[in-house]
Design an enzyme around this catalytic site. Structure first.
Site, PDB file in Angstrom:
ATOM      1  N   PHE A  23       0.862  -1.181   0.000  1.00 15.64           N
ATOM      2  CA  PHE A  23       0.000   0.000   0.000  1.00 15.64           C
ATOM      3  C   PHE A  23       0.901   1.235   0.000  1.00 15.64           C
ATOM      4  O   PHE A  23       1.886   1.282   0.723  1.00 15.64           O
ATOM      5  CB  PHE A  23      -0.916  -0.007   1.227  1.00 15.64           C
ATOM      6  CG  PHE A  23      -2.078   0.923   1.111  1.00 15.64           C
ATOM      7  CD1 PHE A  23      -3.190   0.574   0.370  1.00 15.64           C
ATOM      8  CD2 PHE A  23      -2.054   2.156   1.726  1.00 15.64           C
ATOM      9  CE1 PHE A  23      -4.269   1.431   0.251  1.00 15.64           C
ATOM     10  CE2 PHE A  23      -3.119   3.029   1.617  1.00 15.64           C
ATOM     11  CZ  PHE A  23      -4.233   2.664   0.875  1.00 15.64           C
ATOM     12  N   ALA A  57       0.437  -1.774   5.869  1.00 18.19           N
ATOM     13  CA  ALA A  57       1.257  -1.602   7.067  1.00 18.19           C
ATOM     14  C   ALA A  57       0.739  -2.416   8.248  1.00 18.19           C
ATOM     15  O   ALA A  57       1.518  -2.892   9.071  1.00 18.19           O
ATOM     16  CB  ALA A  57       1.329  -0.119   7.437  1.00 18.19           C
ATOM     17  N   ALA A  81       4.394   3.156   4.386  1.00 15.62           N
ATOM     18  CA  ALA A  81       3.948   4.539   4.568  1.00 15.62           C
ATOM     19  C   ALA A  81       2.470   4.550   4.930  1.00 15.62           C
ATOM     20  O   ALA A  81       1.652   3.952   4.237  1.00 15.62           O
ATOM     21  CB  ALA A  81       4.183   5.347   3.301  1.00 15.62           C
ATOM     22  N   SER A  86      -8.837  11.643   5.609  1.00 14.79           N
ATOM     23  CA  SER A  86      -9.888  12.449   6.231  1.00 14.79           C
ATOM     24  C   SER A  86     -10.662  11.693   7.304  1.00 14.79           C
ATOM     25  O   SER A  86     -11.618  12.221   7.863  1.00 14.79           O
ATOM     26  CB  SER A  86     -10.853  12.953   5.155  1.00 14.79           C
ATOM     27  OG  SER A  86     -11.410  11.849   4.463  1.00 14.79           O
ATOM     28  N   HIS A  89      -8.818   6.505  10.494  1.00 15.10           N
ATOM     29  CA  HIS A  89      -8.116   5.272  10.123  1.00 15.10           C
ATOM     30  C   HIS A  89      -6.604   5.399  10.323  1.00 15.10           C
ATOM     31  O   HIS A  89      -5.957   4.477  10.832  1.00 15.10           O
ATOM     32  CB  HIS A  89      -8.446   4.927   8.662  1.00 15.10           C
ATOM     33  CG  HIS A  89      -7.817   3.678   8.171  1.00 15.10           C
ATOM     34  ND1 HIS A  89      -8.285   2.433   8.528  1.00 15.10           N
ATOM     35  CD2 HIS A  89      -6.764   3.465   7.351  1.00 15.10           C
ATOM     36  CE1 HIS A  89      -7.538   1.516   7.950  1.00 15.10           C
ATOM     37  NE2 HIS A  89      -6.609   2.115   7.227  1.00 15.10           N
TER      38      HIS A  89
END
EC number: 2.5.1.78
Length: 155
Positions: A23, A57, A81, A86, A89
């Protein structure tokens, strides 16, 4: 006169596991390049480095535990990373990943190095993956080398 003990920056003969999150892969791949560069630059051998890719992650801590249980690693380097969005999470993932990595290291006695960027913006992540702020993957690998050597001195 005190005796000072510290790890040397020499990866010769050390085995490393590297876990990298897919990701935000454009960041993770730059971190991986930096880590591999540091290991080889300091005497490491490609044949002594295993790279494991995980979806995100959040999967890093358990994978680190599996690598350590598999054995034969002097250190495990965790790269990825987590970039704020927004929703909350980011807070959950960043906190659990950092706690999980620390837990594996403390529970096993094997250096498990935190090289996961936790940034507010994509620009901050890019800066830390090989541009203005250096490459944190390189830095994590240097930490892994030095800590692995230190732990050998402390045996």
């Amino acid at each position: 006169m005190p005796r000072f003990i510290e790890g040397k920056l020499d990866a010769t003969g050390l085995r490393f596991g590297i876990i990298v999150s897919r990701f935000n892969s454009f960041i993770g791949e730059r971190l991986l390049e930096g880590a591999l560069d540091a290991l080889v630059r300091h005497g490491g051998d490609d044949g002594d480095i295993d790279v494991v890719r995980v979806p995100g992650a959040f999967e890093i801590p358990l994978t680190a535990q599996k690598l350590v249980q598999k054995g034969n690693y002097d250190a495990v380097i965790c790269l990825g990373a987590v970039i704020r969005g927004s929703t909350p999470h980011f807070d959950y993932v960043a906190a659990e990943v950092s706690k999980g990595i620390a837990h594996v290291s403390l529970a096993t006695g094997v250096p498990v190095v935190f090289g996961v960027l936790t940034t507010d913006t994509i620009e901050q992540a890019i800066e830390r993956a090989g541009t203005k702020a250096g490459n944190k993957g390189f830095d994590a690998a240097v930490t892994a080398i030095e800590t692995a050597r230190l732990y050998r001195e402390l045996r």
